[in-house]
Design an enzyme around this catalytic site. Structure first.
Site, PDB file in Angstrom:
ATOM      1  N   GLY A  19      42.297  55.270  50.836  1.00  0.00           N
ATOM      2  CA  GLY A  19      41.516  54.723  52.014  1.00  0.00           C
ATOM      3  C   GLY A  19      42.192  54.279  53.229  1.00  0.00           C
ATOM      4  O   GLY A  19      43.271  54.156  53.502  1.00  0.00           O
ATOM      5  N   MET A  20      41.458  53.281  54.299  1.00  0.00           N
ATOM      6  CA  MET A  20      41.826  52.916  55.504  1.00  0.00           C
ATOM      7  C   MET A  20      42.902  51.854  55.225  1.00  0.00           C
ATOM      8  O   MET A  20      43.967  51.723  55.662  1.00  0.00           O
ATOM      9  CB  MET A  20      40.722  52.234  56.305  1.00  0.00           C
ATOM     10  CG  MET A  20      39.931  53.100  57.191  1.00  0.00           C
ATOM     11  SD  MET A  20      40.803  54.010  58.234  1.00  0.00           S
ATOM     12  CE  MET A  20      41.781  52.840  59.277  1.00  0.00           C
ATOM     13  N   VAL A  21      42.564  50.946  54.147  1.00  0.00           N
ATOM     14  CA  VAL A  21      43.262  49.821  53.750  1.00  0.00           C
ATOM     15  C   VAL A  21      44.475  50.262  53.106  1.00  0.00           C
ATOM     16  O   VAL A  21      45.772  50.025  53.258  1.00  0.00           O
ATOM     17  CB  VAL A  21      42.573  48.792  52.952  1.00  0.00           C
ATOM     18  CG1 VAL A  21      43.305  47.593  52.310  1.00  0.00           C
ATOM     19  CG2 VAL A  21      41.505  47.973  53.834  1.00  0.00           C
ATOM     20  N   CYS A 154      38.050  40.246  56.331  1.00  0.00           N
ATOM     21  CA  CYS A 154      38.883  40.606  57.707  1.00  0.00           C
ATOM     22  C   CYS A 154      38.436  39.607  58.932  1.00  0.00           C
ATOM     23  O   CYS A 154      39.228  39.404  59.403  1.00  0.00           O
ATOM     24  CB  CYS A 154      38.770  41.950  57.882  1.00  0.00           C
ATOM     25  SG  CYS A 154      37.159  42.933  58.006  1.00  0.00           S
ATOM     26  N   LYS A 209      29.772  36.089  53.717  1.00  0.00           N
ATOM     27  CA  LYS A 209      31.272  35.936  53.426  1.00  0.00           C
ATOM     28  C   LYS A 209      31.667  35.099  54.263  1.00  0.00           C
ATOM     29  O   LYS A 209      32.608  34.109  53.767  1.00  0.00           O
ATOM     30  CB  LYS A 209      31.780  37.360  53.450  1.00  0.00           C
ATOM     31  CG  LYS A 209      31.581  38.240  52.428  1.00  0.00           C
ATOM     32  CD  LYS A 209      32.211  39.541  52.462  1.00  0.00           C
ATOM     33  CE  LYS A 209      31.326  40.519  52.488  1.00  0.00           C
ATOM     34  NZ  LYS A 209      31.982  42.040  52.912  1.00  0.00           N
ATOM     35  N   HIS A 246      39.150  42.310  65.028  1.00  0.00           N
ATOM     36  CA  HIS A 246      38.056  41.868  65.297  1.00  0.00           C
ATOM     37  C   HIS A 246      38.291  40.659  66.214  1.00  0.00           C
ATOM     38  O   HIS A 246      39.329  39.751  66.090  1.00  0.00           O
ATOM     39  CB  HIS A 246      37.861  41.307  64.012  1.00  0.00           C
ATOM     40  CG  HIS A 246      37.249  42.265  62.754  1.00  0.00           C
ATOM     41  ND1 HIS A 246      37.510  43.728  63.398  1.00  0.00           N
ATOM     42  CD2 HIS A 246      37.146  42.131  61.631  1.00  0.00           C
ATOM     43  CE1 HIS A 246      36.841  44.199  62.114  1.00  0.00           C
ATOM     44  NE2 HIS A 246      36.897  43.462  61.091  1.00  0.00           N
ATOM     45  N   THR A 332      42.773  45.413  59.379  1.00  0.00           N
ATOM     46  CA  THR A 332      43.131  46.105  58.395  1.00  0.00           C
ATOM     47  C   THR A 332      44.809  45.580  58.043  1.00  0.00           C
ATOM     48  O   THR A 332      45.336  46.136  56.952  1.00  0.00           O
ATOM     49  CB  THR A 332      43.118  47.725  58.551  1.00  0.00           C
ATOM     50  OG1 THR A 332      44.015  47.992  59.590  1.00  0.00           O
ATOM     51  CG2 THR A 332      41.926  48.489  58.588  1.00  0.00           C
TER      52      THR A 332
END
Ligand code: NAP
Length: 354
Positions: A19-21, A154, A209, A246, A332
């Site tokens: 995956g991306m991470v 994140c 979160k 972000h 990430t």
């Protein structure tokens, strides 16, 4: 401590390596002075295939050659190394991570599944490394010989790192609005027709979160539990057409009355245990401040110190809460894979994995 641990590298594996991470783990662990990737795991879709065939590489730098012909394993305990980094979907992590922890593995996880459990450390090593001591309680209560250690969501990482040095002024209330990159949604993530030339004003579960994880991270550790910090956080989270990084617009009400210079000095002067210990992934200065009114920007600033530094700027008075600023972090890296690797480095340096 700077080049190796006992002169040899520690074998590690990656759950959710495709995956991306997972790809950021593969990239950041390539050439790591302490850790060597020897095991890759993913879903049934990928198991049995070579890493080359199972994943679609999404990062700008090429994948390290030595992982490409490794076989992707099923995510079940058996032949994996003791330390496992997890970039799995939360749905899968909920069952799979405890199975590995019960079998003696140290699972250093990005998934949300266990972050808010009272016996699970939710750690940013510069901020609350002492929360790692929860592992003893976790092992005792769950009967595990391994453990699960988590890093925050994140966008929470960016907010909590900015707020940590400001605790000294008495954090009362925080309003935060995020502008979150598309890589935060994984791959393929948000459909191009939904995000190009657009802003999506909601990210499922993200606001909750940020509001709860921040209180746990900034909370005090005493007698094997964490008392959440009393700061009240109100978050609005949005998805924007940015690749990585972000950005957060943050307003803070303090109990004391620090000047803007006091706040800036606290941000720039902030250092933690990873800096003291010179951990391999620790940025020299966790938070940098930009004087220019048009910084920080994702395209210009997100890769600073290999993506591990939080960039801040635009510190100014807020007519409602008192003080406001802008912060940016790599979702990430500092918000996922880099955060988990720093957690594992911290545990190694503190002798917690001996
Ligand atoms: P992603 O690109 O969708 O990758 C998900 C990974 O999980 C893939 O390797 C996938 O393997 C694996 N997987 C899915 N179901 C599985 C199963 N049943 N058993 C074993 N492996 C399974 O997602 P991502 O963006 O990398 O996010 C991964 C995790 O990190 C999520 O929990 C996410 O919330 C968290 N996180 C992400 C970010 C971010 O910025 N992207 C930041 C912080 C935290 P296959 O390829 O075989 O399907």
């Amino acid at each position: 401590m700077s080049t190796s641990v006992s002169g040899r590298s520690i074998e590690v594996g990656i759950l959710g390596a495709t995956g991306m991470v997972g790809q950021q783990f593969v990239r950041l662990l390539d050439g790591h002075p302490w850790f060597k990737t020897t095991w890759l795991g993913a879903s049934e879709r990928s198991e049995g295939r070579t890493y080359r065939d199972a994943m679609k590489w999404r990062l700008a730098t090429p994948p390290p050659a030595d992982v490409l012909d490794m076989k992707v394993e099923p995510c079940v305990p058996g032949n994996a190394p003791r330390i496992l980094f997890s970039g799995m979907d939360a749905g899968a992590a909920t069952d799979i991570e405890p199975a590995f922890a019960a079998a003696g593995h140290i699972v250093v996880s990005n998934a949300r599944s266990f972050r808010m459990f009272a016996d699970v450390p939710l750690v940013i090593p510069e901020v609350n490394a002492e929360h790692l001591s929860l592992i003893a309680r976790q092992r005792r209560e769950r009967g595990w010989s391994g453990a699960i250690v988590t890093n925050p969501n994140c966008s929470t990482v960016v907010l909590s790192l900015v707020l940590a040095p400001l605790r000294q002024f008495g954090l009362a209330k925080v309003m935060v609005t995020t502008l979150q990159a598309v890589s935060g949604a994984g791959y393929p993530g948000v459909a191009s027709l939904d995000i190009l030339g657009n802003v999506v004003p909601a990210i499922s579960g993200e606001e909750e979160k940020m509001e709860s994880e921040t209180q746990k991270i900034l909370g005090a550790y005493e007698r094997e539990s964490v008392s959440p910090h009393r700061v009240i956080v109100s978050a609005t989270t949005t998805r924007v057409p940015v690749l990585d990084g972000h950005t957060e617009s943050i307003s803070v009400q303090f109990e004391q009355k620090p000047t803007l210079d006091d706040v800036r000095a606290a941000l720039e002067g902030f250092r933690g245990r990873p800096q003291e210990l010179r951990l391999p992934s620790a940025p020299p200065q966790p938070i940098v401040y930009f004087e220019a009114a048009d910084r920080p920007q994702p395209r210009l600033d997100v890769e600073r110190d290999n993506g591990m530094t939080i960039s801040t700027g635009r510190l100014r008075p807020c007519s409602i809460l008192g003080t406001k600023l802008v912060a940016l972090g790599h979702n990430t890296v500092r918000g996922a894979a880099g955060a988990a690797i720093l957690n594992a480095e911290m545990m190694v340096a503190e002798g917690m994995l001996d």
